[in-house]
Scaffold this motif. Structure first.
Motif, mmCIF file in Angstrom:
data_model
loop_
_atom_site.group_PDB
_atom_site.id
_atom_site.type_symbol
_atom_site.label_atom_id
_atom_site.label_comp_id
_atom_site.label_asym_id
_atom_site.label_seq_id
_atom_site.Cartn_x
_atom_site.Cartn_y
_atom_site.Cartn_z
ATOM 1 N N PHE A 248 0.818 -1.214 0.000
ATOM 2 C CA PHE A 248 0.000 0.000 0.000
ATOM 3 C C PHE A 248 0.857 1.273 0.000
ATOM 4 O O PHE A 248 0.541 2.233 -0.705
ATOM 5 C CB PHE A 248 -0.964 -0.021 1.193
ATOM 6 C CG PHE A 248 -1.883 -1.213 1.163
ATOM 7 C CD1 PHE A 248 -2.827 -1.343 0.161
ATOM 8 C CD2 PHE A 248 -1.755 -2.229 2.090
ATOM 9 C CE1 PHE A 248 -3.660 -2.447 0.098
ATOM 10 C CE2 PHE A 248 -2.578 -3.346 2.035
ATOM 11 C CZ PHE A 248 -3.530 -3.460 1.038
ATOM 12 N N PHE A 329 -8.648 -2.798 0.844
ATOM 13 C CA PHE A 329 -7.680 -1.695 0.697
ATOM 14 C C PHE A 329 -7.107 -1.672 -0.716
ATOM 15 O O PHE A 329 -6.888 -0.616 -1.297
ATOM 16 C CB PHE A 329 -6.549 -1.835 1.714
ATOM 17 C CG PHE A 329 -6.915 -1.404 3.108
ATOM 18 C CD1 PHE A 329 -7.435 -0.147 3.344
ATOM 19 C CD2 PHE A 329 -6.745 -2.259 4.189
ATOM 20 C CE1 PHE A 329 -7.777 0.254 4.621
ATOM 21 C CE2 PHE A 329 -7.080 -1.865 5.470
ATOM 22 C CZ PHE A 329 -7.602 -0.610 5.690
ATOM 23 N N TYR A 333 -7.219 1.288 -4.489
ATOM 24 C CA TYR A 333 -6.166 1.709 -5.427
ATOM 25 C C TYR A 333 -6.448 1.195 -6.837
ATOM 26 O O TYR A 333 -5.525 1.052 -7.638
ATOM 27 C CB TYR A 333 -4.807 1.174 -4.960
ATOM 28 C CG TYR A 333 -4.276 1.789 -3.694
ATOM 29 C CD1 TYR A 333 -3.454 2.912 -3.724
ATOM 30 C CD2 TYR A 333 -4.587 1.245 -2.455
ATOM 31 C CE1 TYR A 333 -2.947 3.473 -2.563
ATOM 32 C CE2 TYR A 333 -4.090 1.798 -1.271
ATOM 33 C CZ TYR A 333 -3.273 2.904 -1.340
ATOM 34 O OH TYR A 333 -2.785 3.453 -0.184
#
Length: 545
Positions: A248, A329, A333
């Motif tokens: 991340f 998560f 993106y």
């Protein structure tokens, strides 16, 4: 021509006293370029310019003139003086010439500061023009680059940037590395948008009368080394061991560079700064490879997870929570991943049934979830109790579906994907209800071989057994829990109540449960060990409380 040289000499000597002629110090000189002397400074510059013009003309007509020797000496000491003034202005006006201040001065500086800033920049331009046109460009650039480069380096040091080697980065603990990456994100954004941008504004202004090659060269020599250090750092980071938890921040670094790319290409557009652009391209390529490698490793870790431990209550497995939180998560993106994942992974059986227009990101994420669902299915087979294995499937698949529906995963995977897997949960629920509650419902049939009291007793014993069996079982999702209990209640209560009504005459007192109490017992289920805490219980005899 000789008179021109003499006139220039008289003006120049007003500011260059004999004791300063041979001085090499760049400090403690009278300031020609100050507010009160600004007009005099212009006359001095004009005099030097005139002196240079006169020398050129004199060389063309009388190269052996003694006046020419005097003029050359006068030019030399004038340039020495201007060099000192140039250095003094650059050194003593750092407040006005700070790159950040230069880049945002029009919007944030006060009127007085703006005037001071403009005057300072104009003074530097006036000196630079004079020195360059007089053949002293090398001396001018040497001073300018030395001062400005130190200012850029100092600014980055104040922002906390450390130019670490690959070996140093490899030795860092992840927690330390994470802090340095976050600091890099802040530093690089400010460096590109303010430091380098402000430096270009200043260089373009000071050397505006020079060729573009000269301006670009000045900017390149001041900023290129620092820019290369900045953009080499994430490349070194990307080459370190690639574990999934780093993905991340790696994506943050990648997206930050991509967001800054238009500004980077604008600032470092010349041939003299091509190395910076090349470094940025190489860094992005390494980051892309790193992200793909980390997704591969994450997928592999799911596949290799071999724990035989089970959740005794049939609840959500830690693997399900970990994987889905990671993927949620990751879906945030999705735009960045679209730029990174250029081709889809091998399609899953479910994807092969689709129309074939699946995006690479959707393909990769659905593949990760499929690996998880396969693991969930395998772990459900570890239970000896078939009903509990179905409850485990219900909880874990529902957790996956809820995570998808309530996050950006829904956009990535589509509403059809959600509906398809919601249908799976409903199918598991129906099977679960049939296994746990279906058998005892046969005791409520109007079988002539069994009395009503026997039917009620048989049902009550079955209900008691099912209730006790499930007191430690759990459905963490409150909405799903209520739906399951409502469904069970609608399956049991109307039939039991109807049976009792039809056979009321033959019922003996305390033979079985009161129909009104069935719902109370059901409401106490699926909260895990100890139930909801309402205090309801079932006697071992099977009679109602």
């Amino acid at each position: 021509m000789e008179h021109t040289i003499e006139d220039a000499e008289s003006i120049i000597h007003r500011w260059i006293s004999p004791e300063h002629v041979h001085s090499s110090s760049f400090c403690f000189i009278s300031s020609l370029f100050s507010t009160e002397n600004r007009e005099e400074a212009k006359r001095f510059i004009d005099a030097v310019t005139t002196l240079h013009s006169g020398m050129i003309r004199l060389i063309s007509v009388n190269p052996t003139s003694m006046k020419l020797v005097k003029a050359e000496n006068l030019m030399r000491i004038s340039m020495t003086h201007l060099s000192k003034e140039f250095y003094r202005i650059l050194k003593s006006n750092r407040r006005y010439l700070d790159p950040e201040s230069v880049s945002i001065r029009s919007s944030k500086a006060s009127d007085s500061d703006s005037d001071s800033d403009s005057n300072t920049m104009d003074d530097l331009k006036m000196i630079a023009d004079c020195m360059i046109s007089s053949g002293y460009s090398k001396e001018c650039f040497k001073i300018y680059k030395r001062i400005r480069k130190s200012i850029i380096n100092e600014a980055l040091n104040q922002l906390g940037f450390e130019n670490l080697t690959f070996s140093q980065i490899q030795k860092l603990e992840w927690e330390v590395m994470e802090k340095k990456i976050r600091k890099w994100l802040r530093t690089t954004t400010r460096a590109v948008n303010t430091l380098f941008s402000g430096e270009q504004i200043l260089s373009d202004h000071v050397f505006s009368s020079s060729s573009s090659t000269i301006r670009e060269s000045a900017f390149a020599e001041i900023t290129s080394q620092t820019a290369l250090a900045l953009f080499t750092f994430p490349e070194k980071m990307a080459k370190c061991r690639k574990s999934p938890e780093k993905i991340f921040l790696t994506l943050d670094v990648y997206q930050t560079i991509v967001d800054l790319l238009p500004k980077i290409n604008e600032l470092f557009s010349s041939d003299s700064t091509s190395t910076v652009r090349s470094q940025v391209d190489e860094t992005l390529a390494n980051l892309r490879d790193g992200v793909v490698s980390m997704i591969d490793e994450f997928e592999s870790s799911i596949s290799k997870e071999s724990s035989k431990s089970i959740i005794s209550s049939g609840g959500i497995h830690q693997l399900t929570r970990y994987v889905m939180n990671f993927i949620v998560f990751l879906a945030d993106y999705s735009d960045t991943l679209t730029d990174i994942i250029s081709k889809p992974s091998l399609p899953s059986p479910e994807e092969e049934k689709d129309s074939g227009d699946s995006s690479p990101v959707k393909s990769r994420i659905s593949r990760l979830i499929l690996f998880l669902l396969c693991k969930i299915d395998a772990k459900s087979r570890l239970y000896n109790d078939v009903a509990l294995s179905y409850l485990f499937l219900i909880n874990n698949v529902n957790y996956v579906v809820v995570k998808v529906r309530s996050s950006n995963l829904k956009t990535v995977l589509s509403e059809d994907w959600v509906k398809k897997h919601e249908a799976k949960v409903k199918k598991y629920v129906a099977k679960f209800e049939e296994i746990v509650w279906g058998e005892m419902m046969t005791s409520l049939s109007d079988d002539v071989t069994m009395t009503a009291e026997e039917g009620i007793k048989r049902f009550s014993d079955g209900f008691e057994e099912a209730y006790k069996r499930q007191t430690g079982w759990i459905v963490p999702d409150s909405k799903l829990r209520d739906e399951i209990k409502r469904s069970i209640g609608m399956m049991i209560i109307p039939i039991y109540s109807g049976f009792c009504e039809r056979n009321r005459v033959g019922l003996l007192e305390n033979v079985g449960f009161d129909p009104e109490d069935i719902g109370n017992y059901l409401s106490d289920l699926y909260f895990g060990s100890g139930g909801s805490g309402s205090g309801s219980s079932v006697h071992s005899s099977g009679s109602s409380v």
